[in-house]
Write a protein that holds these residues in place. Structure first.
Motif, PDB file in Angstrom:
ATOM      1  N   LYS A 268       0.737  -1.040   0.165  1.00  9.82           N
ATOM      2  CA  LYS A 268      -0.027  -0.003   0.024  1.00  9.82           C
ATOM      3  C   LYS A 268       0.835   1.224   0.069  1.00  9.82           C
ATOM      4  O   LYS A 268       1.996   1.211   0.722  1.00  9.82           O
ATOM      5  CB  LYS A 268      -0.994  -0.012   1.188  1.00  9.82           C
ATOM      6  N   ALA A 269       0.402   2.094  -0.839  1.00 12.76           N
ATOM      7  CA  ALA A 269       1.173   3.447  -0.652  1.00 12.76           C
ATOM      8  C   ALA A 269       0.946   4.132   0.604  1.00 12.76           C
ATOM      9  O   ALA A 269      -0.215   4.110   1.206  1.00 12.76           O
ATOM     10  CB  ALA A 269       0.642   4.455  -2.062  1.00 12.76           C
ATOM     11  N   LEU A 270       1.843   4.852   0.943  1.00 14.40           N
ATOM     12  CA  LEU A 270       1.824   5.446   2.372  1.00 14.40           C
ATOM     13  C   LEU A 270       0.856   6.554   2.350  1.00 14.40           C
ATOM     14  O   LEU A 270      -0.050   6.868   3.515  1.00 14.40           O
ATOM     15  CB  LEU A 270       3.049   6.263   2.977  1.00 14.40           C
ATOM     16  N   SER A 271       0.483   7.218   1.060  1.00  9.91           N
ATOM     17  CA  SER A 271      -0.334   8.240   1.072  1.00  9.91           C
ATOM     18  C   SER A 271      -2.004   7.794   1.463  1.00  9.91           C
ATOM     19  O   SER A 271      -2.663   8.243   1.810  1.00  9.91           O
ATOM     20  CB  SER A 271      -0.636   8.963  -0.311  1.00  9.91           C
ATOM     21  N   ASN A 298       9.876   2.143  12.616  1.00  9.51           N
ATOM     22  CA  ASN A 298      10.417   1.627  13.925  1.00  9.51           C
ATOM     23  C   ASN A 298      10.052   0.232  14.311  1.00  9.51           C
ATOM     24  O   ASN A 298      10.509  -0.224  15.251  1.00  9.51           O
ATOM     25  CB  ASN A 298       9.890   2.659  15.267  1.00  9.51           C
ATOM     26  N   HIS A 299       8.715  -0.052  13.615  1.00 12.60           N
ATOM     27  CA  HIS A 299       8.551  -1.518  13.675  1.00 12.60           C
ATOM     28  C   HIS A 299       8.905  -2.325  12.655  1.00 12.60           C
ATOM     29  O   HIS A 299       8.201  -2.870  11.613  1.00 12.60           O
ATOM     30  CB  HIS A 299       6.860  -1.545  13.940  1.00 12.60           C
ATOM     31  N   ASN A 300      10.245  -2.269  12.151  1.00  8.98           N
ATOM     32  CA  ASN A 300      10.771  -2.855  11.045  1.00  8.98           C
ATOM     33  C   ASN A 300      10.900  -4.293  11.115  1.00  8.98           C
ATOM     34  O   ASN A 300      11.066  -4.934  10.019  1.00  8.98           O
ATOM     35  CB  ASN A 300      12.407  -2.285  10.942  1.00  8.98           C
ATOM     36  N   SER A 301      10.614  -4.940  12.221  1.00  5.03           N
ATOM     37  CA  SER A 301      10.223  -6.504  12.119  1.00  5.03           C
ATOM     38  C   SER A 301       9.124  -6.740  11.636  1.00  5.03           C
ATOM     39  O   SER A 301       8.968  -7.823  11.152  1.00  5.03           O
ATOM     40  CB  SER A 301      10.849  -7.019  13.489  1.00  5.03           C
ATOM     41  N   VAL A 302       8.238  -5.949  11.465  1.00  2.00           N
ATOM     42  CA  VAL A 302       6.944  -6.283  11.018  1.00  2.00           C
ATOM     43  C   VAL A 302       6.654  -5.725   9.468  1.00  2.00           C
ATOM     44  O   VAL A 302       6.281  -6.338   8.694  1.00  2.00           O
ATOM     45  CB  VAL A 302       5.810  -5.610  11.856  1.00  2.00           C
ATOM     46  N   PHE A 303       7.317  -4.444   9.445  1.00  2.00           N
ATOM     47  CA  PHE A 303       6.876  -3.699   8.075  1.00  2.00           C
ATOM     48  C   PHE A 303       8.262  -3.411   7.472  1.00  2.00           C
ATOM     49  O   PHE A 303       9.089  -3.038   7.940  1.00  2.00           O
ATOM     50  CB  PHE A 303       6.193  -2.280   8.413  1.00  2.00           C
ATOM     51  N   ASN A 304       7.943  -3.249   6.035  1.00  2.00           N
ATOM     52  CA  ASN A 304       9.188  -3.000   5.199  1.00  2.00           C
ATOM     53  C   ASN A 304       8.746  -1.638   4.444  1.00  2.00           C
ATOM     54  O   ASN A 304       7.467  -1.610   3.888  1.00  2.00           O
ATOM     55  CB  ASN A 304       9.496  -4.017   4.116  1.00  2.00           C
ATOM     56  N   VAL A 305       9.260  -0.453   4.758  1.00  3.08           N
ATOM     57  CA  VAL A 305       8.818   0.755   4.310  1.00  3.08           C
ATOM     58  C   VAL A 305       9.887   1.310   3.367  1.00  3.08           C
ATOM     59  O   VAL A 305      10.973   1.422   3.747  1.00  3.08           O
ATOM     60  CB  VAL A 305       8.691   1.661   5.356  1.00  3.08           C
ATOM     61  N   VAL A 310       4.285   0.763   1.817  1.00  8.38           N
ATOM     62  CA  VAL A 310       4.654  -0.195   2.744  1.00  8.38           C
ATOM     63  C   VAL A 310       4.008  -1.440   2.659  1.00  8.38           C
ATOM     64  O   VAL A 310       3.002  -1.745   2.006  1.00  8.38           O
ATOM     65  CB  VAL A 310       3.827   0.211   4.253  1.00  8.38           C
ATOM     66  N   GLN A 311       4.758  -2.630   3.096  1.00  7.76           N
ATOM     67  CA  GLN A 311       4.413  -3.972   3.116  1.00  7.76           C
ATOM     68  C   GLN A 311       5.034  -4.770   4.234  1.00  7.76           C
ATOM     69  O   GLN A 311       5.860  -4.166   5.001  1.00  7.76           O
ATOM     70  CB  GLN A 311       4.875  -4.585   1.776  1.00  7.76           C
TER      71      GLN A 311
END
Length: 377
Positions: A268-271, A298-305, A310-311
């Motif tokens: 998903k786009a951050l926008s 900051n939740h990089n173990s969950v999300f890849n931004v 983001v995914q």
């Protein structure tokens, strides 16, 4: 080289003295003093690295408020290397310190005398518009301003040098009036009071601050790591974004070695993600940690931004982090099994890795006891 040329012009072998205003980590001060230049570094906040330089490097924690008390008549040069809110004040302080005081300034963040700079010129970039303003300040202060581009690995490389004056010493009071009027015309205090562009000038000899609206940086840097955001709000945001990614129409799946199918979710786009939350939540995030993107990072173990999108972090990969990421370069053995696995606890398909292969703990019984014992000691 500039200082060598100046010494030749003055037929002097004496090394120039200096004050670095907003010296940051103090490295430039340390280098110049190591080369024999007497000097001083001032910054509103002390850095831990200062203690490593030794007593010969003169660094002082001090807030600079532009006024008659913040002049440096005993020094030859003033330096503003990424000096933030002090940047436009460097030429002013140099002009009012002494007739022989010179300055070097490397503009970075865009500050006016008492606010953020916002006067973009037509057909010019924001950066070029700000550079033109900083140059103009030096010229108003009576300097013959030189512009140069430094060979440094930065996009902000243009610097200004004010080494010589274009007026005679006996004309100092006239220049001081010109400086005072220029500052007051640009100040927010003058705009609010409704003056006609000719407010009473504050000269250096009055002892007053030169701009009532000037605000130095706070001595304590505000935390931007989202720790001050309510934990319930953080959990709500993380879970909401996770649910949206998992239910996305472009949801991907992974076939695992143990026969399970693991849903990686979509992208998903951050926008679009921003639209999931009301303005009050977004405003709180912006003020406390820099915004939604920072919280997700900051939740990089969950999300890849990355790339404005983001995914979910794909833990089916041997190395789920970018090779340029700090996480990829970090010694993971130090953190192995010290934190709970978010996917194990929250993903309906669990963690794609087995307990043996996952760096995070699968349940309380999987938390590394050696680390806990070490922390207790």
């Amino acid at each position: 080289i500039t200082w060598e040329i100046q010494r030749r012009e003055q037929k002097s072998e004496k090394l120039q003295s200096f004050v670095d205003l907003g010296c940051g980590n103090g490295l430039l001060v340390h280098i110049l003093q190591s080369e024999g230049h007497p000097g001083l570094g001032l910054d509103v906040r002390k850095r831990n690295i200062w203690d490593l330089y030794g007593d010969q490097t003169k660094l002082k924690e001090e807030s600079i408020i532009p006024s008659a008390e913040s002049t440096f008549p005993e020094f030859d040069w003033l330096i503003g290397n990424h000096s933030d809110e002090l940047t436009p004040w460097i030429p002013v302080i140099a002009a009012r310190s002494s007739y022989t005081c010179s300055y070097f300034v490397l503009p970075c963040c865009h500050f006016d005398f008492d606010r953020k700079f916002s006067q973009k010129e037509a057909n010019e970039s924001n950066y070029r518009s700000y550079l033109n303003f900083v140059r103009e300040v030096g010229e108003v202060c009576g300097f013959t301003v030189q512009e140069d581009t430094l060979r440094i690995p930065s996009t902000k490389r243009v610097c200004f040098i004010g080494k010589t004056r274009n007026y005679k010493p006996e004309e100092k009071d006239l220049i001081d009036d010109k400086i005072a009027n220029y500052i007051n015309i640009r100040s927010t205090a003058s705009s609010i009071s409704g003056t006609d562009g000719n407010p009473p000038a504050k000269k250096q000899k009055t002892g007053e601050v030169w701009s009532e609206g000037f605000n130095p940086r706070p001595s304590e840097e505000k935390s931007r790591n989202c720790k001050s955001v309510d934990s319930g709000t953080v959990s709500h945001i993380v879970q909401t974004v996770f649910d949206v990614l998992l239910e996305s129409t472009d949801c991907e799946t992974r076939q695992l070695e143990d026969g399970r199918v693991w849903r990686k979710g979509g992208k998903k786009a951050l926008s679009d993600v921003v639209k999931l939350f009301d303005k009050d939540v977004l405003k709180q995030l912006k003020s406390e940690c820099g915004g939604l993107q920072t919280l997700l990072r900051n939740h990089n173990s969950v999300f890849n931004v990355s790339g404005g999108a983001v995914q979910l972090r794909d833990l089916t990969l041997d190395e789920p982090y970018s090779k340029h990421s700090k996480l990829a370069k970090r010694d993971k053995s130090q953190y192995f099994k010290t934190m709970q696995c978010w996917f194990y606890n929250n993903h309906p398909d669990g963690c794609p890795r087995t307990a043996q292969k996952c760096h995070f703990a699968h349940g309380e019984q999987d938390v590394r006891k050696e680390q806990s014992d070490a922390c207790a000691q």
